[in-house]
Design an enzyme around this catalytic site. Structure first.
Site, short mmCIF file in Angstrom:
data_model
loop_
_atom_site.label_atom_id
_atom_site.label_comp_id
_atom_site.label_asym_id
_atom_site.label_seq_id
_atom_site.Cartn_x
_atom_site.Cartn_y
_atom_site.Cartn_z
N GLY A 115 80.88 35.90 73.39
CA GLY A 115 80.12 35.76 72.15
C GLY A 115 79.66 37.10 71.60
O GLY A 115 78.96 37.84 72.28
N GLY A 169 77.71 37.34 68.97
CA GLY A 169 76.60 37.00 68.08
C GLY A 169 75.41 37.89 68.40
O GLY A 169 75.55 38.98 68.97
N PHE A 170 74.22 37.40 68.05
CA PHE A 170 73.01 38.23 68.24
C PHE A 170 72.81 38.60 69.71
O PHE A 170 72.52 39.75 70.04
CB PHE A 170 71.78 37.48 67.72
CG PHE A 170 71.69 37.51 66.23
CD1 PHE A 170 71.21 38.62 65.57
CD2 PHE A 170 72.09 36.43 65.47
CE1 PHE A 170 71.12 38.66 64.19
CE2 PHE A 170 72.01 36.44 64.09
CZ PHE A 170 71.53 37.57 63.45
N VAL A 184 87.41 31.31 74.34
CA VAL A 184 87.25 30.96 75.75
C VAL A 184 87.29 29.45 75.89
O VAL A 184 86.61 28.72 75.15
CB VAL A 184 85.93 31.52 76.31
CG1 VAL A 184 85.71 31.07 77.75
CG2 VAL A 184 85.92 33.04 76.21
N GLU A 232 65.89 26.54 52.82
CA GLU A 232 66.43 27.72 52.15
C GLU A 232 67.59 27.34 51.24
O GLU A 232 67.70 27.84 50.11
CB GLU A 232 66.87 28.76 53.20
CG GLU A 232 65.67 29.40 53.87
CD GLU A 232 66.01 30.51 54.86
OE1 GLU A 232 65.09 31.26 55.20
OE2 GLU A 232 67.16 30.61 55.30
N ASP A 268 71.07 30.86 71.74
CA ASP A 268 70.93 29.43 71.42
C ASP A 268 71.37 28.52 72.56
O ASP A 268 70.93 27.37 72.66
CB ASP A 268 71.78 29.08 70.19
CG ASP A 268 71.14 29.54 68.89
OD1 ASP A 268 70.11 30.22 68.94
OD2 ASP A 268 71.71 29.24 67.81
N ALA A 316 67.12 33.94 66.08
CA ALA A 316 67.76 35.24 66.34
C ALA A 316 66.95 36.16 67.27
O ALA A 316 67.53 36.81 68.15
CB ALA A 316 68.02 35.93 65.00
N GLN A 317 65.62 36.23 67.05
CA GLN A 317 64.83 37.18 67.86
C GLN A 317 64.94 36.92 69.36
O GLN A 317 65.23 37.83 70.13
CB GLN A 317 63.35 37.12 67.42
CG GLN A 317 63.02 38.05 66.29
CD GLN A 317 63.27 39.51 66.64
OE1 GLN A 317 62.96 39.95 67.74
NE2 GLN A 317 63.85 40.24 65.73
C1 LIG Z 1 72.41 29.06 58.29
C2 LIG Z 1 71.58 29.64 59.40
C3 LIG Z 1 70.40 30.30 59.09
C4 LIG Z 1 69.63 30.85 60.09
N1 LIG Z 1 68.48 31.53 59.75
C5 LIG Z 1 67.75 32.11 60.70
C6 LIG Z 1 66.60 32.89 60.36
O1 LIG Z 1 66.26 33.01 59.19
N2 LIG Z 1 65.92 33.49 61.36
C7 LIG Z 1 66.32 33.37 62.66
O2 LIG Z 1 65.68 33.96 63.53
N3 LIG Z 1 67.36 32.64 63.03
C8 LIG Z 1 68.11 32.02 62.08
N4 LIG Z 1 69.20 31.29 62.42
C9 LIG Z 1 69.50 31.08 63.85
C10 LIG Z 1 70.20 32.28 64.45
O3 LIG Z 1 71.25 32.71 63.62
C11 LIG Z 1 70.72 31.90 65.83
O4 LIG Z 1 69.61 31.52 66.61
C12 LIG Z 1 71.43 33.07 66.49
O5 LIG Z 1 72.61 33.38 65.77
C13 LIG Z 1 71.78 32.74 67.94
O6 LIG Z 1 72.42 33.84 68.49
P1 LIG Z 1 73.50 33.64 69.64
O7 LIG Z 1 73.94 35.00 70.03
O8 LIG Z 1 73.00 32.72 70.66
O9 LIG Z 1 74.70 32.87 68.92
P2 LIG Z 1 75.56 33.27 67.65
O10 LIG Z 1 74.92 34.34 66.87
O11 LIG Z 1 75.87 31.98 66.99
O12 LIG Z 1 76.89 33.87 68.28
C14 LIG Z 1 77.74 33.11 69.08
C15 LIG Z 1 79.09 33.80 69.09
O13 LIG Z 1 79.89 33.18 70.07
C16 LIG Z 1 81.21 33.03 69.57
N5 LIG Z 1 81.83 31.91 70.28
C17 LIG Z 1 81.39 30.63 70.34
N6 LIG Z 1 82.20 29.89 71.12
C18 LIG Z 1 83.16 30.73 71.57
C19 LIG Z 1 84.30 30.56 72.43
N7 LIG Z 1 84.61 29.37 72.96
N8 LIG Z 1 85.09 31.64 72.67
C20 LIG Z 1 84.80 32.85 72.11
N9 LIG Z 1 83.74 33.05 71.30
C21 LIG Z 1 82.93 32.02 71.05
C22 LIG Z 1 81.01 32.77 68.09
O14 LIG Z 1 82.17 33.09 67.34
C23 LIG Z 1 79.82 33.67 67.77
O15 LIG Z 1 80.25 34.94 67.33
C24 LIG Z 1 70.02 30.73 61.45
C25 LIG Z 1 71.21 30.06 61.77
C26 LIG Z 1 71.99 29.53 60.75
C27 LIG Z 1 73.27 28.82 61.09
#
Ligand SMILES: Cc1cc2nc3c(=O)[nH]c(=O)nc-3n(C[C@H](O)[C@H](O)[C@H](O)COP(=O)(O)OP(=O)(O)OC[C@H]3O[C@@H](n4cnc5c(N)ncnc54)[C@H](O)[C@@H]3O)c2cc1C
Length: 447
Positions: free
Chosen positions: A34, A36-37, A102, A194, A323, A338-339
């Site tokens: 991942g 992501g954040f 994955v 939003e 998440d 995100a935080q």
């Molecule tokens: C529309 C929207 C608005 C939001 N607004 C806010 C906000 O204002 N403030 C806030 O704090 N939070 C907000 N959030 C929530 C925040 O974005 C998430 O909590 C945060 O992105 C979680 O981070 P993460 O690293 O767990 O997952 P993510 O950032 O979702 O990253 C997960 C990554 O894993 C990858 N992935 C998933 N499955 C696989 C796999 N099988 N193989 C390879 N890669 C994979 C994905 O491609 C992705 O890049 C919002 C979310 C959304 C959808």
């Protein structure tokens, strides 16, 4: 600063500033699933350390999800809120980036298995695959009510919204009578609020000048929430202010009602049909399915239950972050935003480094800085928890929201581009990304 690491006959020189290494990379392998954040933060904090990191993501780019709704509403372009993972991490010689999905994880053999069949060994695993949209078992609804979780979703939503006005305008040109337009948003959490606020704002202030027959400012926007109030995670005062701000924008907010079915062109509210030109789903997310693939205990939502070191119990070399992690502190579930995701990613990296240096592990603590939701232009609600405690709404909250979101965007180029676009939109009341990108199979094909 550099140090020398030996492994068998290999002598490795690690430059901690550039992250570059001479010779073979060091012994411990860290797989981060991942970008992501959480995953990016973990990788950044392992940059230049004595481990070899592979970041695996099925997308080539990191998405700043909090601004997705602005792509859906044609304010920002996809490239404003995404950044190639390689460009964020690529310069660090101890970090490889791998594009791939994955499929399985074998904890016994310490292997990550990709859909392509490729296998990757790991000594440490950081699982940060985030969450997906959930329709609570009604997956058919996703055809008629897209959710906002990715850039692809945002572009699809933008297309659906703008197409409705094009269709109405065409009808107006043919017959001088234009149909009513009704947009429905399901889910009164921050994303739904939003979206509804931004649709109202863009219809009234931006699109209205684009058409001769249709009047976008007359489009109806309804928000449906099953719970007793919108913005359930916010204090009651901010919930009430958020509601007032939405109403001021002309959004009809319905709380305590459930959507019982969704068809093309209609939603069913407690069984009663309501016509809807575009329906958007913001009512549910579920943790990524890779949590279940780990084969460890999950909570009732499907998130992986972890201890204070972010490990599923009995798996000290597996860290689950963001998440996907069910982390409880002082009896309270840490929110999936995100935080905490960024803080967990950073903490997992620190614990891996501590292990390698033979130091003791420290438990994870969430540092809550507050949360915010914006409601159109110039309006927002903000619960500030750091550096002081406050509850703001209206313009002050909106300015706070702008500053915080700009500061967390990755890269000065993105920050400047988004700042310029926001200023341009604010002053000219127009947006630059009103593109209808018709997919191969478009909503028009149905006609
Ligand atoms: C529309 C929207 C608005 C939001 N607004 C806010 C906000 O204002 N403030 C806030 O704090 N939070 C907000 N959030 C929530 C925040 O974005 C998430 O909590 C945060 O992105 C979680 O981070 P993460 O690293 O767990 O997952 P993510 O950032 O979702 O990253 C997960 C990554 O894993 C990858 N992935 C998933 N499955 C696989 C796999 N099988 N193989 C390879 N890669 C994979 C994905 O491609 C992705 O890049 C919002 C979310 C959304 C959808």
């Amino acid at each position: 600063m550099s140090n020398v690491v030996t492994e068998g006959n290999d002598v490795l020189r690690v430059d901690h500033e550039s992250g570059r290494m001479n010779g073979r990379v060091s012994c411990k392998k860290v797989a981060i699933i991942g970008g992501g954040f959480a995953g990016i933060e973990a990788a950044k904090h392992l940059r230049g350390s004595d481990v070899h990191v592979t970041v695996i993501d099925r997308s080539s780019y990191h998405t700043f999800q909090p601004l997705l709704y602005q792509v859906a509403l044609a304010v920002l372009s996809p490239s404003d809120i995404t950044r190639p993972i390689r460009s964020i991490l690529g310069a660090a010689a101890n970090i490889d980036v791998l594009l791939g999905e994955v499929e399985k994880i074998s904890r016994e053999n310490q292997k990550v298995i990709l859909k392509s069949g490729e296998c990757l060994d790991y000594d440490y695993l950081v699982l940060a695959s985030g969450s997906t949209s959930s329709y609570f078992g009604n997956d058919r609804w996703s055809l008629h009510a897209p959710a906002l979780k990715s850039i692809v979703n945002a572009v699809e939503i933008r297309t659906r919204l703008l197409l409705e006005f094009e269709k109405a305008e065409a009808q107006g040109q043919r017959s001088e009578s234009v149909p009513d337009i009704h947009f429905v948003v399901i889910g009164g959490g921050p994303t739904g609020v939003e979206l509804a606020g931004a649709i109202a704002d863009v219809c009234r202030n931006v699109l209205n000048r684009d058409f001769h027959y249709v009047r976008p400012r007359e489009a109806r926007i309804s928000l449906y929430e099953g719970g007793p109030a919108i913005l359930a995670a916010f204090p009651p005062k901010l919930q009430a202010e958020g509601l007032a701000q939405l109403k001021e924008l002309g959004v009809a907010v319905h709380t305590g009602v459930h959507i019982t079915d969704i068809h093309e062109g209609a939603v069913f509210v407690e069984g009663k049909e309501v016509a809807s030109n575009v329906t958007l789903w913001a009512a549910g997310v579920a943790p990524s399915a890779l949590g279940a693939a780990l084969g460890v205990p999950l909570d009732k939502r499907g998130a992986v239950v972890v201890n204070e070191f972010l490990n599923p119990e009995g798996n000290p070399n597996v860290f689950v972050c963001g998440d996907l992690a069910a982390v409880t502190e002082n009896g309270r579930r840490i929110p999936a935003v995100a935080q905490p995701a960024m803080q967990m990613g950073k903490h997992a990296a620190r614990l891996i480094i501590a292990d390698i240096k033979g130091k003791a592990r420290t438990p994870f603590h969430y540092f809550d800085k507050g949360d915010m939701a914006t409601i159109g232009t110039r309006k927002a609600v903000a619960r500030v928890a750091w550096p002081f405690k406050a509850q703001w709404s209206g313009r002050l909250a909106w300015i706070t929201w702008l500053v915080v979101h700009l500061s967390f965007l990755s890269g000065l180029d993105h920050q400047m581009s988004v700042l310029f676009t926001w200023l341009y939109t604010y002053i000219t009341k127009t947006t630059r990304s009103r593109l209808i990108v018709i997919p191969e199979r478009s909503p028009l094909d149905a006609e």
